[in-house]
Write a protein that holds these residues in place. Structure first.
Motif, PDB file in Angstrom:
ATOM      1  N   VAL A   1       1.182  -1.039   0.166  1.00 14.30           N
ATOM      2  CA  VAL A   1       0.273   0.007   0.311  1.00 14.30           C
ATOM      3  C   VAL A   1       0.805   1.498   0.040  1.00 14.30           C
ATOM      4  O   VAL A   1       1.519   1.505   0.807  1.00 14.30           O
ATOM      5  N   LYS A   2       0.042   2.391  -0.770  1.00 14.61           N
ATOM      6  CA  LYS A   2       1.239   3.080  -1.231  1.00 14.61           C
ATOM      7  C   LYS A   2       0.960   4.636  -1.071  1.00 14.61           C
ATOM      8  O   LYS A   2      -0.650   4.911  -1.923  1.00 14.61           O
ATOM      9  N   GLN A   3       1.165   4.939   0.369  1.00 15.87           N
ATOM     10  CA  GLN A   3       0.240   6.687   0.276  1.00 15.87           C
ATOM     11  C   GLN A   3      -0.755   6.612   0.063  1.00 15.87           C
ATOM     12  O   GLN A   3      -1.654   7.784  -0.872  1.00 15.87           O
ATOM     13  N   VAL A   4      -2.347   5.872   0.799  1.00 15.42           N
ATOM     14  CA  VAL A   4      -3.453   6.123   0.488  1.00 15.42           C
ATOM     15  C   VAL A   4      -4.853   7.142   1.338  1.00 15.42           C
ATOM     16  O   VAL A   4      -4.368   7.153   2.815  1.00 15.42           O
ATOM     17  N   SER A   5      -4.865   7.698   0.393  1.00  9.73           N
ATOM     18  CA  SER A   5      -5.773   8.514   1.619  1.00  9.73           C
ATOM     19  C   SER A   5      -7.239   8.014   0.937  1.00  9.73           C
ATOM     20  O   SER A   5      -7.851   7.775   0.497  1.00  9.73           O
ATOM     21  N   PHE A   6      -8.266   7.635   1.945  1.00  9.37           N
ATOM     22  CA  PHE A   6      -9.605   7.613   1.382  1.00  9.37           C
ATOM     23  C   PHE A   6     -10.513   8.095   2.930  1.00  9.37           C
ATOM     24  O   PHE A   6     -10.053   7.733   3.590  1.00  9.37           O
ATOM     25  N   ASP A   7     -12.139   8.222   2.131  1.00  9.34           N
ATOM     26  CA  ASP A   7     -13.108   8.104   3.539  1.00  9.34           C
ATOM     27  C   ASP A   7     -14.015   6.977   3.063  1.00  9.34           C
ATOM     28  O   ASP A   7     -14.625   7.206   2.422  1.00  9.34           O
TER      29      ASP A   7
END
Length: 283
Positions: free
Chosen positions: A35-41
């Motif tokens: 996983v590489k610098q993942v952002s989510f809401d």
């Protein structure tokens, strides 16, 4: 609609991942960046899908939400708490609100259905025998398995085992249910039954669901939002019902090609134009 009390979900996300990364050391000594610098809401009351090919990093990403895998970097916030800031005791408390369902059921083979569902309640040590018994029966009723309360896993079908696993995950009254490929070991008819159960849990109790799958039909049947995971990053994210916006990925295009347009009434939209979710605090 549910006969439970329903309230509007907060605009603040229930789950928020910020710049999370996770790598593993391979047997040859090389590093694999899963996983590489993942952002989510994920909003409260939503059903959020993580879809991708095998090895894309979607299961690792799911396991970062409850810190079954600890990220090398980034933030993991659930209900406003950064789980990485918690000590072991506080993390155990926080995990009570995060249930998890696994692909291979993970049931205790030498325990009855009753004891499997009771297990998370017993290890927390906060419930009387009467409270545990009542909650186990309640959860088995939700998944339609009260008649199997004294059975052992070896006596159950695959679909029944998965529904026992769902009941076990529901027992501590979680706000979030994490599902890691919960239907990939099941046939088509049993898959529909399990998805119907998850859909009912979300609709009746407002439990937020995050589901990992490689099956487009699971996303179509269950999810409202989906993120396509490729090589450890989110390649794109969109509302499943939105078939008008062009898609950047092959999976996104395949999904959009088979999802019918859904009309949402104006009074069901929030200020940002997104459908308003509903939730209740606990199952």
């Amino acid at each position: 609609m549910s006969d439970a009390q329903v309230i509007h979900a907060s605009l603040a996300p229930l789950i928020r991942l910020r710049e999370v990364s996770k790598s593993f050391k391979l047997p040859d000594g090389k590093r694999f960046d899963a996983v590489k610098q993942v952002s989510f809401d994920v909003r409260a009351g939503d059903v959020f899908g993580l879809i991708g090919k095998s090895g894309a990093g979607k299961s690792t990403l799911l396991r970062l939400i409850n810190l079954l895998e600890r990220p090398d970097a980034g933030e993991v916030l659930v209900n406003g708490q950064n789980l990485l800031d918690l000590n072991k005791r506080a993390l155990r408390e926080a995990r009570q609100s995060i249930g998890m369902i696994f692909q291979q059921f993970n049931l205790l083979q030498n325990a009855t259905v009753f004891d499997n569902v009771a297990f998370p309640l017993r290890i927390h040590g906060k419930h009387s025998r009467a409270e545990i018994a009542a909650r186990v029966r309640e959860c088995l009723e939700i998944v339609g398995l009260t008649d199997k309360i004294d059975a052992y896993p070896a006596q159950l079908s695959g679909g029944q085992k998965q529904r026992v696993a769902i009941a076990r995950a529901l027992a501590p009254r979680p706000a979030v249910l994490l599902c890691d490929e919960p239907t990939s070991a099941l046939d088509a008819e049993t898959t529909r039954s399990v998805l119907d159960t998850l859909r009912e849990i979300n609709a009746r109790f407002g439990v937020t669901i995050v589901i990992v799958t490689h099956e487009l039909e699971v996303v179509r049947a269950l999810c409202r939002q989906v993120a396509v995971v490729e090589a450890g990053v989110i390649a794109e994210q969109f509302a499943v019902a939105d078939t008008a916006t062009p898609r950047r990925t092959r999976l996104g295009r395949e999904l959009a090609a088979h999802v019918p347009h859904v009309v949402v009434d104006a009074d069901e939209l929030g200020a940002d134009g997104e459908p308003v979710s509903a939730e209740v605090a606990h199952v």
